[in-house]
Design an enzyme around this catalytic site. Structure first.
Site, PDB file in Angstrom:
ATOM      1  N   GLU A 184       0.856  -1.092  -0.070  1.00 41.40           N
ATOM      2  CA  GLU A 184       0.089  -0.095  -0.009  1.00 41.40           C
ATOM      3  C   GLU A 184       0.634   1.093  -0.028  1.00 41.40           C
ATOM      4  OE1 GLU A 184      -2.165  -0.469   3.646  1.00 41.40           O
ATOM      5  OE2 GLU A 184      -3.648  -1.787   2.956  1.00 41.40           O
ATOM      6  N   LYS A 210       2.310   4.576   1.329  1.00 39.72           N
ATOM      7  CA  LYS A 210       2.409   4.724   2.889  1.00 39.72           C
ATOM      8  C   LYS A 210       2.252   6.365   2.836  1.00 39.72           C
ATOM      9  CE  LYS A 210       5.352   4.612   6.787  1.00 39.72           C
ATOM     10  NZ  LYS A 210       4.864   6.156   7.404  1.00 39.72           N
ATOM     11  N   ARG A 246      -2.139   9.959  11.687  1.00 38.22           N
ATOM     12  CA  ARG A 246      -3.217   8.847  11.615  1.00 38.22           C
ATOM     13  C   ARG A 246      -4.344   9.230  12.220  1.00 38.22           C
ATOM     14  NH1 ARG A 246      -0.880   2.978  12.865  1.00 38.22           N
ATOM     15  NH2 ARG A 246      -2.671   1.682  12.499  1.00 38.22           N
ATOM     16  N   GLU A 259      -5.501   7.320   7.340  1.00 41.05           N
ATOM     17  CA  GLU A 259      -4.406   8.352   7.328  1.00 41.05           C
ATOM     18  C   GLU A 259      -5.137   9.598   6.695  1.00 41.05           C
ATOM     19  OE1 GLU A 259      -1.571   7.890   8.759  1.00 41.05           O
ATOM     20  OE2 GLU A 259      -0.102   9.482   7.896  1.00 41.05           O
ATOM     21  N   GLU A 286       5.594   8.650   1.344  1.00 42.87           N
ATOM     22  CA  GLU A 286       6.900   8.073   2.061  1.00 42.87           C
ATOM     23  C   GLU A 286       7.446   6.912   1.751  1.00 42.87           C
ATOM     24  OE1 GLU A 286       7.615   9.301   6.652  1.00 42.87           O
ATOM     25  OE2 GLU A 286       5.713   8.317   6.398  1.00 42.87           O
ATOM     26  N   LYS A 331       2.022  -5.444   3.681  1.00 43.18           N
ATOM     27  CA  LYS A 331       1.114  -6.158   4.608  1.00 43.18           C
ATOM     28  C   LYS A 331       0.690  -7.663   4.195  1.00 43.18           C
ATOM     29  CE  LYS A 331      -0.823  -1.822   6.147  1.00 43.18           C
ATOM     30  NZ  LYS A 331      -2.002  -1.081   6.352  1.00 43.18           N
TER      31      LYS A 331
HETATM   32  P1  ATP Z   1       5.813   4.416  14.597  1.00 44.44           P
HETATM   33  O1  ATP Z   1       5.900   3.051  14.006  1.00 44.44           O
HETATM   34  O2  ATP Z   1       6.592   4.516  15.982  1.00 44.44           O
HETATM   35  O3  ATP Z   1       4.294   4.802  14.639  1.00 44.44           O
HETATM   36  P2  ATP Z   1       5.531   6.817  13.038  1.00 44.44           P
HETATM   37  O4  ATP Z   1       4.685   7.390  13.731  1.00 44.44           O
HETATM   38  O5  ATP Z   1       6.958   7.501  12.543  1.00 44.44           O
HETATM   39  O6  ATP Z   1       6.232   5.544  13.544  1.00 44.44           O
HETATM   40  P3  ATP Z   1       5.813   5.145  10.707  1.00 44.44           P
HETATM   41  O7  ATP Z   1       6.176   3.672  11.714  1.00 44.44           O
HETATM   42  O8  ATP Z   1       6.701   5.706   9.834  1.00 44.44           O
HETATM   43  O9  ATP Z   1       5.137   5.981  11.712  1.00 44.44           O
HETATM   44  O10 ATP Z   1       4.545   4.385   9.960  1.00 44.44           O
HETATM   45  C1  ATP Z   1       3.356   4.073  10.340  1.00 44.44           C
HETATM   46  C2  ATP Z   1       2.303   5.168  10.209  1.00 44.44           C
HETATM   47  O11 ATP Z   1       2.032   5.450   8.765  1.00 44.44           O
HETATM   48  C3  ATP Z   1       0.974   4.727  10.696  1.00 44.44           C
HETATM   49  O12 ATP Z   1       0.954   5.309  12.008  1.00 44.44           O
HETATM   50  C4  ATP Z   1      -0.037   5.789   9.766  1.00 44.44           C
HETATM   51  O13 ATP Z   1      -0.150   6.849  10.442  1.00 44.44           O
HETATM   52  C5  ATP Z   1       0.852   5.934   8.463  1.00 44.44           C
HETATM   53  N1  ATP Z   1       0.442   5.288   7.283  1.00 44.44           N
HETATM   54  C6  ATP Z   1       0.443   6.018   6.102  1.00 44.44           C
HETATM   55  N2  ATP Z   1      -0.145   5.085   5.263  1.00 44.44           N
HETATM   56  C7  ATP Z   1      -0.393   3.777   5.655  1.00 44.44           C
HETATM   57  C8  ATP Z   1      -0.905   2.550   5.427  1.00 44.44           C
HETATM   58  N3  ATP Z   1      -1.143   2.469   4.078  1.00 44.44           N
HETATM   59  N4  ATP Z   1      -1.204   1.754   6.312  1.00 44.44           N
HETATM   60  C9  ATP Z   1      -0.789   1.768   7.601  1.00 44.44           C
HETATM   61  N5  ATP Z   1      -0.424   3.137   8.001  1.00 44.44           N
HETATM   62  C10 ATP Z   1      -0.343   4.194   7.373  1.00 44.44           C
END
Ligand code: ATP
Length: 636
Positions: free
Chosen positions: A295, A297, A302, A350, A449, A454
């Protein structure tokens, strides 16, 4: 030696059935827990105390539990206890008849305000402290209620009222009580008691107080205990509210807990998190043998959207903060996106800044300028589009145990896309390196990003609340050859600037968090990545957070001592070239092969403030050790 009823008598707290739980007894248990690092011993102490509470004063179990966790309400209500150091010093000074300067001097020597409070209090020979007065003995409900009151006081005259309340508690404190009381008020108990341990002990205590338990054979006892622990952990991850769990336990025991406590719209659950990866081959290795999906990102914030049976809609942040007032536009549109049969639900999304004219995604920096409070729909300047990626609850049923494939199908069937407003995340079911690579490039072009990969089917694809799961992998383009991920670190100190930076802090000391030892471990000094206006913003915010001494829960080396220390209050996202072993930084100490050394970041660069993370949500020492280890493995 367990803390049993005899011990309760030792501390002058003769605890009789039906009486409130004596605070002295709880402190005695804390003391015992603090004195050991052995997990099983810690569990024995706390389980024993919970057992006594269930048998003698079940009505106080909830308050007892909250004091063990140092909270006054469910975590998602975001009530912070952390009382400022200066306020506590003032209260301690007044109660013990010392000057604030004397208390400060002691603090500089001892490093732990809790111990200072205890020593000051115990050296004060007043009639009541020598003979004690039974009516004045502190009880758990009394301490809990005062703490709750202190945490809720706001506004003009709140400081004075808080000091009064703290003084009242301190006056009635004896022995070890001032130490733990002060630490609780500061916001950190620091006895090495993690929430997972508290849950284990709660489960064990309920099993052990069941009359049938004693009659069981040894192997059966172990099985019962293990099942209970599994149940309570899984229930708590779905419904993180002791306000709901404790009454249900007292009423129906652990066996009936699942029936009464389930994922409930309106109560946010801790989101599932992803594991960093450093190469597409890493990803393929991890998902081998499974059906998986890639997917986009998205680079936003969130949003966990809850629709209750009564029609109320709420949106919670990653941190479980209620963001409903921040996003009236989302609340409005989600009703249109939900199909007629979609009544109650929890949707994981998101929220991303969106260019309405060009119909494209905008970077996170744009979203971060959006107003947080008192948002009126007509005045919204930053438009957002919502990208849904998971459905956790639908029409009265929890979907957590279903596979992602099933959840996704239900999501697609229950909602409809609305142009510029609501969309499902873009995804493909890739199978090889080339496809993943080109999809990764596509995601970057679209201002994302990178990718989230998954697992789609089987037991590995259930939704795992609060877990950083290997069944969700994040693949970020700009980390492919570096550390694997950025780190989210807490600012614990600063160095005065020189030259152009004379009026602000010029560099900062950062730390990661170790939840097991409840401490911040220093990881690097950072002076790069800041614009002039960043430095000014940081200075204006952080100067209010300066403390005279480092917190007792900072793990640092004298060689890295900054000019000023701060209360842990802000999380910064930081990128680094790589991680290296360090004799002076303390991150992940004891968790890497050279046990006496820590890990530090090389060439750290400031990226942004993480408003959606509390200091305790910072990158953990375990994650640092893992990033370090991965880097090492890749170099081999
Ligand atoms: P952490 O893993 O500590 O939460 P973070 O907040 O910096 O780190 P990342 O690990 O970089 O976040 O990425 C997870 C976040 O990416 C999710 O919490 C969500 O907000 C965002 N996200 C964006 N697109 C998706 C997606 N397709 N599926 C799940 N999460 C997504």
């Amino acid at each position: 030696k367990l803390v049993d009823q005899k011990d309760m008598k030792d501390v002058g707290a003769d605890w009789k059935k039906g009486e409130p739980v004596p605070y002295a007894g709880l402190c005695k248990t804390f003391e015992a827990i603090e004195s050991t690092t052995k997990r099983l011993e810690i569990q024995e102490y706390l389980t024993s105390f919970f057992k006594h509470t269930i048998e003698l004063s079940p009505g106080n179990l909830l308050e007892t539990l909250y004091l063990c966790l140092n909270r006054v309400c469910p975590e998602y209500e975001n009530v912070e206890l952390g009382i400022g150091e200066s306020l506590l010093i003032k209260a301690i000074a007044e109660v013990t008849g010392r000057t604030t300067q004397k208390v400060k001097n002691e603090l500089a020597k001892v490093g732990d305000l809790g111990k200072v409070a205890r020593d000051s209090k115990n050296s004060q020979k007043s009639i009541s402290s020598m003979f004690g007065n039974r009516d004045k003995l502190l009880t758990v409900p009394k301490v809990f209620n005062s703490m709750k009151k202190i945490a809720s006081l706001t506004g003009h005259s709140s400081q004075d009222l808080k000091i009064k309340e703290i003084q009242n508690l301190l006056i009635s404190c004896r022995d070890e009580e001032p130490k733990f009381l002060t630490r609780s008020l500061e916001g950190k108990l620091r006895i090495g008691l993690a929430e997972q341990t508290v849950l284990i002990c709660l489960a064990q205590a309920f099993v052990m107080t069941d009359k049938e338990y004693e009659k069981l054979a040894k192997a059966k006892k172990t099985e019962e205990l293990n099942n209970a622990i599994k149940t309570i952990k899984s229930v708590y991850s779905e419904l993180p509210s002791y306000d709901k769990i404790v009454p249900a336990l007292l009423k129906g025991g652990i066996k009936n807990l699942r029936e009464h406590c389930k994922l409930t719209p309106g109560i946010p659950l801790k989101p599932m998190l992803a594991h960093p990866t450093k190469s597409i081959t890493d990803v393929l290795d991890s998902v081998e043998g499974h059906k998986f999906t890639c997917e986009f990102k998205y680079d936003g914030e969130r949003g966990q959207i809850h629709r209750l049976e009564d029609g109320t809609t709420k949106i919670f942040s990653r941190n479980l903060e209620d963001n409903t007032v921040k996003y009236p536009d989302i609340i409005e549109r989600i009703s249109k996106a939900a199909k007629t049969n979609t009544k109650s639900y929890v949707l994981d999304c998101e929220v991303v800044a969106w260019d309405l004219e060009k119909h494209i995604l905008l970077p996170f920096q744009v979203l971060s300028t959006r107003k947080r409070k008192d948002v009126k729909e007509a005045e919204i300047k930053v438009s957002v589009c919502l990208f849904a990626f998971d459905l956790l609850y639908l029409n009265g049923e929890s979907l957590l145990k279903k596979s992602l494939e099933e959840r996704r199908k239900l999501m697609n069937d229950s909602f409809q896309e609305i142009e510029d407003e609501f969309s499902f995340v873009q995804n493909i079911n890739a199978t090889n390196i080339e496809e993943i690579q080109s999809y990764l490039d596509e995601s970057i072009k679209a201002n994302c990003e990178g990718l989230m990969v998954k697992i789609l089917d089987g037991l590995e694809s259930t939704y795992e609340p609060s877990k950083r799961s290997r069944n969700w992998l994040k693949l970020k383009k700009d980390y492919l050859s570096g550390v694997g991920d950025s780190l989210d670190l807490v600012v614990v100190g600063a160095f005065y600037g020189r030259g152009k930076r004379t009026n602000v802090y010029g560099a900062f000391l950062l730390a990661c968090y170790d939840p097991e030892h409840e401490e911040y471990q220093t990881i690097c000094k950072i002076g790069t990545g800041f614009s002039d206006s960043d430095l000014e913003t940081h200075f204006n915010y952080l100067k209010e957070k300066e403390t005279s001494e480092p917190k007792s829960y900072f793990n640092y080396d004298k060689g890295t001592k900054p000019d000023v220390w701060f209360e842990p209050c802000q999380v910064w996202e930081v990128k680094a070239a790589d991680l290296s072993i360090s004799p002076i930084y303390k991150a992940a100490i004891g968790q890497i092969s050279e046990a006496s050394k820590g890990v530090s970041l090389r060439f750290p660069r400031f990226i942004r403030i993480r408003e959606d993370k509390k200091p305790e949500d910072a990158t953990t020492s375990e994650q640092v050790a893992e990033l370090f280890q991965n880097q090492y493995n890749n170099k081999e």
